[in-house]
Design a protein around this motif. Sequence first.
Motif, PDB file in Angstrom:
ATOM      1  N   HIS A 437      12.067  54.220  -1.147  1.00  0.00           N
ATOM      2  CA  HIS A 437      11.072  55.280  -1.004  1.00  0.00           C
ATOM      3  C   HIS A 437      11.357  56.061   0.275  1.00  0.00           C
ATOM      4  O   HIS A 437      11.840  55.499   1.255  1.00  0.00           O
ATOM      5  CB  HIS A 437       9.653  54.710  -0.935  1.00  0.00           C
ATOM      6  N   VAL A 438      11.046  57.346   0.258  1.00  0.00           N
ATOM      7  CA  VAL A 438      11.103  58.195   1.449  1.00  0.00           C
ATOM      8  C   VAL A 438       9.726  58.819   1.629  1.00  0.00           C
ATOM      9  O   VAL A 438       9.208  59.469   0.717  1.00  0.00           O
ATOM     10  CB  VAL A 438      12.173  59.297   1.332  1.00  0.00           C
ATOM     11  N   GLU A 439       9.126  58.588   2.791  1.00  0.00           N
ATOM     12  CA  GLU A 439       7.791  59.105   3.081  1.00  0.00           C
ATOM     13  C   GLU A 439       7.876  60.099   4.234  1.00  0.00           C
ATOM     14  O   GLU A 439       8.567  59.853   5.229  1.00  0.00           O
ATOM     15  CB  GLU A 439       6.839  57.965   3.459  1.00  0.00           C
ATOM     16  N   ILE A 440       7.169  61.212   4.105  1.00  0.00           N
ATOM     17  CA  ILE A 440       7.143  62.244   5.143  1.00  0.00           C
ATOM     18  C   ILE A 440       5.877  62.083   5.979  1.00  0.00           C
ATOM     19  O   ILE A 440       4.771  62.004   5.435  1.00  0.00           O
ATOM     20  CB  ILE A 440       7.198  63.650   4.523  1.00  0.00           C
ATOM     21  N   LEU A 441       6.036  62.003   7.295  1.00  0.00           N
ATOM     22  CA  LEU A 441       4.913  61.890   8.222  1.00  0.00           C
ATOM     23  C   LEU A 441       4.917  63.081   9.176  1.00  0.00           C
ATOM     24  O   LEU A 441       5.978  63.631   9.485  1.00  0.00           O
ATOM     25  CB  LEU A 441       5.014  60.598   9.040  1.00  0.00           C
ATOM     26  N   PRO A 442       3.747  63.474   9.675  1.00  0.00           N
ATOM     27  CA  PRO A 442       3.720  64.558  10.680  1.00  0.00           C
ATOM     28  C   PRO A 442       4.358  64.137  11.995  1.00  0.00           C
ATOM     29  O   PRO A 442       4.883  64.967  12.739  1.00  0.00           O
ATOM     30  CB  PRO A 442       2.224  64.850  10.845  1.00  0.00           C
ATOM     31  N   ALA A 443       4.308  62.829  12.309  1.00  0.00           N
ATOM     32  CA  ALA A 443       4.932  62.286  13.519  1.00  0.00           C
ATOM     33  C   ALA A 443       5.097  60.790  13.318  1.00  0.00           C
ATOM     34  O   ALA A 443       4.303  60.155  12.621  1.00  0.00           O
ATOM     35  CB  ALA A 443       4.088  62.567  14.758  1.00  0.00           C
ATOM     36  N   LEU A 444       6.130  60.222  13.915  1.00  0.00           N
ATOM     37  CA  LEU A 444       6.299  58.780  13.857  1.00  0.00           C
ATOM     38  C   LEU A 444       5.374  58.125  14.882  1.00  0.00           C
ATOM     39  O   LEU A 444       5.212  58.639  15.991  1.00  0.00           O
ATOM     40  CB  LEU A 444       7.752  58.392  14.152  1.00  0.00           C
ATOM     41  N   PRO A 445       4.759  57.004  14.531  1.00  0.00           N
ATOM     42  CA  PRO A 445       3.860  56.345  15.488  1.00  0.00           C
ATOM     43  C   PRO A 445       4.641  55.788  16.671  1.00  0.00           C
ATOM     44  O   PRO A 445       5.775  55.319  16.520  1.00  0.00           O
ATOM     45  CB  PRO A 445       3.226  55.227  14.658  1.00  0.00           C
ATOM     46  N   THR A 446       4.031  55.836  17.841  1.00  0.00           N
ATOM     47  CA  THR A 446       4.668  55.317  19.050  1.00  0.00           C
ATOM     48  C   THR A 446       3.704  54.400  19.787  1.00  0.00           C
ATOM     49  O   THR A 446       2.490  54.438  19.575  1.00  0.00           O
ATOM     50  CB  THR A 446       5.101  56.450  19.999  1.00  0.00           C
ATOM     51  N   THR A 447       4.253  53.580  20.678  1.00  0.00           N
ATOM     52  CA  THR A 447       3.447  52.715  21.526  1.00  0.00           C
ATOM     53  C   THR A 447       2.965  53.506  22.738  1.00  0.00           C
ATOM     54  O   THR A 447       3.279  54.685  22.893  1.00  0.00           O
ATOM     55  CB  THR A 447       4.262  51.505  21.999  1.00  0.00           C
ATOM     56  N   ASN A 448       2.229  52.835  23.621  1.00  0.00           N
ATOM     57  CA  ASN A 448       1.691  53.509  24.801  1.00  0.00           C
ATOM     58  C   ASN A 448       2.769  53.987  25.764  1.00  0.00           C
ATOM     59  O   ASN A 448       2.508  54.851  26.601  1.00  0.00           O
ATOM     60  CB  ASN A 448       0.733  52.574  25.547  1.00  0.00           C
ATOM     61  N   VAL A 449       3.968  53.416  25.682  1.00  0.00           N
ATOM     62  CA  VAL A 449       5.045  53.857  26.566  1.00  0.00           C
ATOM     63  C   VAL A 449       6.060  54.723  25.835  1.00  0.00           C
ATOM     64  O   VAL A 449       7.129  55.014  26.358  1.00  0.00           O
ATOM     65  CB  VAL A 449       5.756  52.656  27.232  1.00  0.00           C
ATOM     66  N   GLY A 450       5.721  55.148  24.607  1.00  0.00           N
ATOM     67  CA  GLY A 450       6.574  56.084  23.896  1.00  0.00           C
ATOM     68  C   GLY A 450       7.625  55.467  23.005  1.00  0.00           C
ATOM     69  O   GLY A 450       8.439  56.186  22.428  1.00  0.00           O
TER      70      GLY A 450
END
Length: 535
Positions: A437-450
Motif C-alpha cells: 500500500h502507498v498512503e499520502i500524508l500531509p506531513a510525516l509524524p515527528t518526535t519532539n526533537v524532529g
Amino acid sequence: MAYYGIQSDDTVAIIGASLPEYLAAFYAASDIATAFPVNSLLSGEALARQFQLGGVTMCIIVGEPGANGLGARVAEAIASAPRVRAVVSTVEAPIQIPEADIQHLSWSDLQSCGEVPERARDPEAIGALFHTGGTSGSPKLARLSRRALVAGPTFAGQVLEWKATDRALNLLPYFHVGGALALATSALLSGAANLTCGLLGARDPELVANLWTVIREMKVTVAGLVPTSWSAVAEHPLPKMTEPFRAMVTGASTMPEVIRTRLVDGTGISFCEVYGMTEFAGFCSGQPLDGRLDRAGVGFLPPKLEIALVEPLGEVALRGPSAFSGYLVDAGISENPGGRHVKTGDLGMWDEGGQLLLRGRIKDVIVRSGHNIDPLSIEDIAARYPHIRQAAAVGRPDAYAGEVPVLYVVIEDGFDRPHFDEYLRANILEPPARPRHVEILPALPTTNVGKLNRSRLRQLAAISAAQEALADCPPISIECGDPAAREVLLVWPDPIGSELLQRCTAALGGIGMTWRVEPRAAHDEIVKGEVKLNA
C-alpha cells in the motif's frame, strides 16, 4: 546553587528556551549535583512523572515562563513533586505555585551568591539525566556520569574536527544530548562558538525559510539540524554559499540520499552525517567537517570507543568511557552495562574505506514471510521520484505474511500516482519489498526533537489493516496508541453481541485488539472488554 543548599544527591531540572543561560545552568548543576534537562513541550502530567522519577529538588526555568503555557505546566508538575524546594526564573516573572513552600530565586540570585568552597569530584558520580524513549507511559532516564559528560563531547570534537574559528549554528534543543553535548559542549571545548537562533529553533517555519540569510549575517561556519529539518530547508531555494560557511551537519536518523544530494548540489557545501545516542553522551561516530568524506555514511569512530557488529544481522554494539550508567526507572536502576558492550539496536556495516554505514534499526526491519526487508531500501528509491518530498516505509500487519511493507509519502504538486506505482514496481527489484500500500500524508509524524516517528506510522498501518479486516462489520472508529502497534481500540455504537465479537476476532487474526462498546444513549450500560490475540 550550592550556596542555596544544592548538594551532590540533589537533582536540578532545567527547562525552557535553548539560551546561553540553559547551558550555564546545566554545567553548574552537573558539577555539584545532577543536571536534568527536561523537554519543555511535555504536558504538566508528563513533567510531574519525570520530576518525581528524577527526584527534582530545584527547577530552573530559562526564558519567559508564560511562553506556550510553560509556567502553568511547571507549576502543575511541582505540585506533584514533593522534593522540589526551589524554583529559579531567568526572567523576572516567578511562577505561581499554590499551597507550596517553595523558595523563588532569580537568575541574578544565583550569579551573586559568592564563592563556594572547592570540593572533590567523583568522575563516576551521575552528573546528568536525559529522558530517552517515548513521552507516554512510565519515563526512562539515561544516567550519565561526569566522566561520560566529558568523554562524549570530546569524542564528538574528535570526529568532527572543529576549528577554534568555527561558529556553529546549533538548532537542536538543549534537552537533547545532540544539542547540549554533541554540538554545544563539543564546540565550546574546542574553542569554537555555539550559536542559537530563536526560541523555537528549527521548529520555526520563518527561520527555516530564511536559514541561509541567517547563516550569512551571523557568519556561521557550521549548521546542525536533524534530517526532517534539513528536508524542510531543501523545499526552499538553495543559494550557492561561500566562506566562511563550510559544512552542514545532521544526525538522529538516516538522511535521505536525495535530500543530501539536493542540498550539496544547491549550496556547493559539504554535508556531514553523524551517529549518536543518548546512552553514549552524544556522537559515537561522524564525518569530519572538512568534507573529505563526500559519500553517505556516518564516518569513523573516535579512538577510545570500541565497536562490534553482532551477527547475524550486524547489530552495532559499543563500549567506552562515554557509556551511560543504566536507566533510572520506577523500579530503580536497570540495564547498567558495567563496562560491557551495549547493543544499540542499529544495524551497521563497513564501506570499502572503513566508514560506518547504518542500515536502519532491528525493530524497523519489515519481516514478510521470513524475508527481512530494510525500509531504507524502499525509502531511498521512493525519495528519488519527482514530486516526492518525504517517504517512509513500515510494516503493516498481514494475516498471511505476518507483515507487509506500506509506504507513506508527502507529495508535491504534479505527483502522478499511477506513474509512481509503476516506478516502484520497476525500481524495487525484490518483489517482497514492493509496498503493498502507498498512503499520502500531509506531513510525516515527528518526535519532539524532529526525528521521524516510525512508531506512529506503525500505528497508522495497524489502523489501516484493522479497517480492511473489519470492512464487513466496521466500527465507528479504530484507534491505536500502543507503542508497539500491536493493539487497536474499536469503538462501536451499540452493545456488541457474541456473534459480532467472534467475527471481529476471526477478522483481526494476528492483531492484538482492545475493544469497547459505547452506547447510543447516555442511560445505556457501557460494556468494556479486552481481547488479546497472539501476533
